[in-house]
Design an enzyme around this catalytic site. Sequence first.
Site, short mmCIF file in Angstrom:
data_model
loop_
_atom_site.label_atom_id
_atom_site.label_comp_id
_atom_site.label_asym_id
_atom_site.label_seq_id
_atom_site.Cartn_x
_atom_site.Cartn_y
_atom_site.Cartn_z
N LYS A 62 1.31 20.35 -3.28
CA LYS A 62 0.77 19.64 -4.46
C LYS A 62 1.08 18.15 -4.41
O LYS A 62 1.75 17.60 -5.31
CB LYS A 62 1.34 20.24 -5.76
CG LYS A 62 1.00 21.70 -5.96
CD LYS A 62 1.45 22.15 -7.34
CE LYS A 62 1.23 23.62 -7.58
NZ LYS A 62 2.13 24.50 -6.81
N ASP A 65 0.50 11.15 -5.39
CA ASP A 65 1.08 9.83 -5.15
C ASP A 65 -0.05 8.83 -4.93
O ASP A 65 -1.24 9.17 -5.12
CB ASP A 65 2.01 9.91 -3.92
CG ASP A 65 3.23 8.98 -4.06
OD1 ASP A 65 3.02 7.80 -4.41
OD2 ASP A 65 4.36 9.44 -3.83
O1 LIG Z 1 -2.02 25.72 -11.16
C1 LIG Z 1 -1.25 26.32 -10.39
C2 LIG Z 1 -1.04 25.93 -9.08
C3 LIG Z 1 -0.20 26.67 -8.29
N1 LIG Z 1 0.46 27.74 -8.77
C4 LIG Z 1 1.35 28.48 -7.85
O2 LIG Z 1 0.89 29.83 -7.70
C5 LIG Z 1 1.97 30.73 -7.69
C6 LIG Z 1 1.83 31.69 -8.84
O3 LIG Z 1 2.92 32.59 -8.84
P1 LIG Z 1 3.04 33.77 -9.92
O4 LIG Z 1 4.39 34.35 -9.62
O5 LIG Z 1 1.91 34.72 -9.65
O6 LIG Z 1 2.96 33.16 -11.29
C7 LIG Z 1 3.25 29.89 -7.74
O7 LIG Z 1 3.69 29.72 -6.42
C8 LIG Z 1 2.80 28.56 -8.30
O8 LIG Z 1 3.54 27.48 -7.75
C9 LIG Z 1 0.27 28.12 -10.05
O9 LIG Z 1 0.86 29.12 -10.55
N2 LIG Z 1 -0.59 27.41 -10.84
#
Ligand SMILES: O=c1ccn([C@@H]2O[C@H](COP(=O)(O)O)[C@@H](O)[C@H]2O)c(=O)[nH]1
Length: 240
Positions: A62, A65
């Site tokens: 993500k 910058d």
């Molecule tokens: O908007 C976002 C962007 C990234 N994530 C990432 O996805 C997983 C979700 O994990 P869960 O355990 O299913 O909640 C996590 O690694 C986040 O960093 C997100 O949730 N939302």
Amino acid sequence: MNAKERIIVPLDVPDEDSATFLINKLEQVTFFKVGLELFTSTGPKIIDLLKSRKKRIFLDLKFHDIPNTVAGACRSAARYGVDLLTIHATCGTDALKAASEAVQDEAAKVNLNPPKLIAITLLTSISSRQLAFDLKIPLELPEYALAMALMAQETGLDGAVCSPQEVAQLRQTCKDNFLLVCPGVRPTWADKGDQKRSLTPAQAIASGADYLVIGRPITAAADPELAWQRICEELITVSG
Ligand SMILES: O=c1ccn([C@@H]2O[C@H](COP(=O)(O)O)[C@@H](O)[C@H]2O)c(=O)[nH]1
């Protein structure tokens, strides 16, 4: 692509041993996500480990910058030969363009396929209320997420990360080959945790998601493999 290949499992764990434990438990999973926690702990070693197991890799760092800095970070990431890479759409068009050019250019230099560069539209942990009151954004949430996705598409990115609740609208409006990746997906039997805009895996796929990122419902389950299989079975009913 079959239903199983659409599920990306995030390795949100603190170290290499914990990641290896999950990778071993989830033998049939083909696509893993490495995020901030694990990459900060292990560095690129985890990429090598996943490659040695022939897994696909979503490097979810993500980036957020100025253009020169994100372009540099994207060059470094392009040298790993990962499949997906994230940047926040709110970096703005100059940074998105610089990042997109950097991944293409660097991957060509090192003779690797460039990662698909995808933009975070709005974190799935943000509610409509938080968008308005914390972030002071006066647009309705779906309108804002769509605007971010279209900006990413216009600046040459390969796709976007959005919640399953916005994916149908993005699928209708964005080009067919614009990748839509949805975290915040929750089977009916799982806890939502900090996710605010979730749908079930079957609903997310039916709404047009290309990939689902599903973490804790699988990785925090007593039997992660069983949880993953249960989700796959639910998905086969919609996408085969
Ligand atoms: O908007 C976002 C962007 C990234 N994530 C990432 O996805 C997983 C979700 O994990 P869960 O355990 O299913 O909640 C996590 O690694 C986040 O960093 C997100 O949730 N939302």
